[in-house]
Design an enzyme around this catalytic site. Sequence first.
Site, PDB file in Angstrom:
ATOM      1  N   ILE A   1      38.392  42.938  36.776  1.00  0.00           N
ATOM      2  CA  ILE A   1      39.391  42.166  37.513  1.00  0.00           C
ATOM      3  C   ILE A   1      38.710  41.732  38.810  1.00  0.00           C
ATOM      4  O   ILE A   1      38.849  42.369  39.855  1.00  0.00           O
ATOM      5  CB  ILE A   1      40.666  42.995  37.769  1.00  0.00           C
ATOM      6  CG1 ILE A   1      41.232  43.478  36.431  1.00  0.00           C
ATOM      7  CG2 ILE A   1      41.699  42.185  38.536  1.00  0.00           C
ATOM      8  CD1 ILE A   1      42.391  44.446  36.542  1.00  0.00           C
TER       9      ILE A   1
ATOM     10  N   HIS B   1      40.612  40.664  42.397  1.00  0.00           N
ATOM     11  CA  HIS B   1      41.275  41.633  43.287  1.00  0.00           C
ATOM     12  C   HIS B   1      40.353  42.837  43.471  1.00  0.00           C
ATOM     13  O   HIS B   1      40.126  43.605  42.521  1.00  0.00           O
ATOM     14  CB  HIS B   1      42.617  42.077  42.714  1.00  0.00           C
ATOM     15  CG  HIS B   1      43.514  42.749  43.707  1.00  0.00           C
ATOM     16  ND1 HIS B   1      44.815  42.369  43.890  1.00  0.00           N
ATOM     17  CD2 HIS B   1      43.293  43.758  44.583  1.00  0.00           C
ATOM     18  CE1 HIS B   1      45.371  43.130  44.825  1.00  0.00           C
ATOM     19  NE2 HIS B   1      44.442  43.995  45.250  1.00  0.00           N
ATOM     20  N   LEU B   2      39.832  42.966  44.658  1.00  0.00           N
ATOM     21  CA  LEU B   2      38.920  44.054  44.993  1.00  0.00           C
ATOM     22  C   LEU B   2      39.536  45.408  44.641  1.00  0.00           C
ATOM     23  O   LEU B   2      40.731  45.621  44.843  1.00  0.00           O
ATOM     24  CB  LEU B   2      38.629  44.002  46.499  1.00  0.00           C
ATOM     25  CG  LEU B   2      37.772  45.114  47.074  1.00  0.00           C
ATOM     26  CD1 LEU B   2      36.319  44.882  46.698  1.00  0.00           C
ATOM     27  CD2 LEU B   2      37.926  45.173  48.575  1.00  0.00           C
ATOM     28  N   HIS B   3      38.723  46.304  44.121  1.00  0.00           N
ATOM     29  CA  HIS B   3      39.167  47.676  43.867  1.00  0.00           C
ATOM     30  C   HIS B   3      37.945  48.584  43.852  1.00  0.00           C
ATOM     31  O   HIS B   3      36.895  48.214  43.347  1.00  0.00           O
ATOM     32  CB  HIS B   3      39.966  47.784  42.567  1.00  0.00           C
ATOM     33  CG  HIS B   3      39.297  47.217  41.364  1.00  0.00           C
ATOM     34  ND1 HIS B   3      39.176  45.859  41.136  1.00  0.00           N
ATOM     35  CD2 HIS B   3      38.695  47.815  40.309  1.00  0.00           C
ATOM     36  CE1 HIS B   3      38.544  45.659  39.994  1.00  0.00           C
ATOM     37  NE2 HIS B   3      38.232  46.839  39.464  1.00  0.00           N
ATOM     38  N   GLN B   4      38.098  49.731  44.455  1.00  0.00           N
ATOM     39  CA  GLN B   4      37.023  50.727  44.487  1.00  0.00           C
ATOM     40  C   GLN B   4      37.326  51.835  43.490  1.00  0.00           C
ATOM     41  O   GLN B   4      38.409  52.413  43.506  1.00  0.00           O
ATOM     42  CB  GLN B   4      36.884  51.321  45.886  1.00  0.00           C
ATOM     43  CG  GLN B   4      35.863  52.446  45.939  1.00  0.00           C
ATOM     44  CD  GLN B   4      35.179  52.525  47.264  1.00  0.00           C
ATOM     45  OE1 GLN B   4      34.250  51.791  47.509  1.00  0.00           O
ATOM     46  NE2 GLN B   4      35.648  53.405  48.117  1.00  0.00           N
TER      47      GLN B   4
END
Length: 172
Positions: free
Chosen positions: A125, A128-131
């Site tokens: 994805i 949308h940034l996600h860690q």
Amino acid sequence: MTDDRLQRLWTPHRMAYVAGGENNPVGDGPDGCPFCRSQDRPDDEVNIVVRGEHVFVLLNLYPYNSGHLMVCPKRHVADYTDLTPGETAELASFTQKSMRALRAAQQPHGFNIGMNQGSAAGAGIAAHLHQHIVPRWSGDANFMPIVGQTKVIPQLLPETRKLLVEAWAALD
């Protein structure tokens, strides 16, 4: 049909993701983003562990290991360099707290932590940034992914979420 000598472990629940089901992004905007859509739903429905002012933590629906968490900004933003100072600080703080909660709930031996920036870097994805925070145990990289072409997850997501919600609450 060729005999490739691989045994099959069927995972039909992943077909919704593979075929572009409800958990896949539709376009790059927030309306088609599963992370943005999850913010309007009850936490237990979408496996959100905790919400902050700028970010939230949720379980990965397709985890590499039990307890695989993601820290996401609430704002629909793709690139780490576009985060505000407040978002950056809370993302870091929630990553640390996630590690503490995972240690309390699951006693992992280590962690893989990181984010993939862009689809070329492996972001499923990318808009949308996600860690990712993936708990690891000695010996968890066993023969199943190599021989069985699958990953064994020993705990259902709702059970994992319950443990992590409780562990996170105990940190505060």
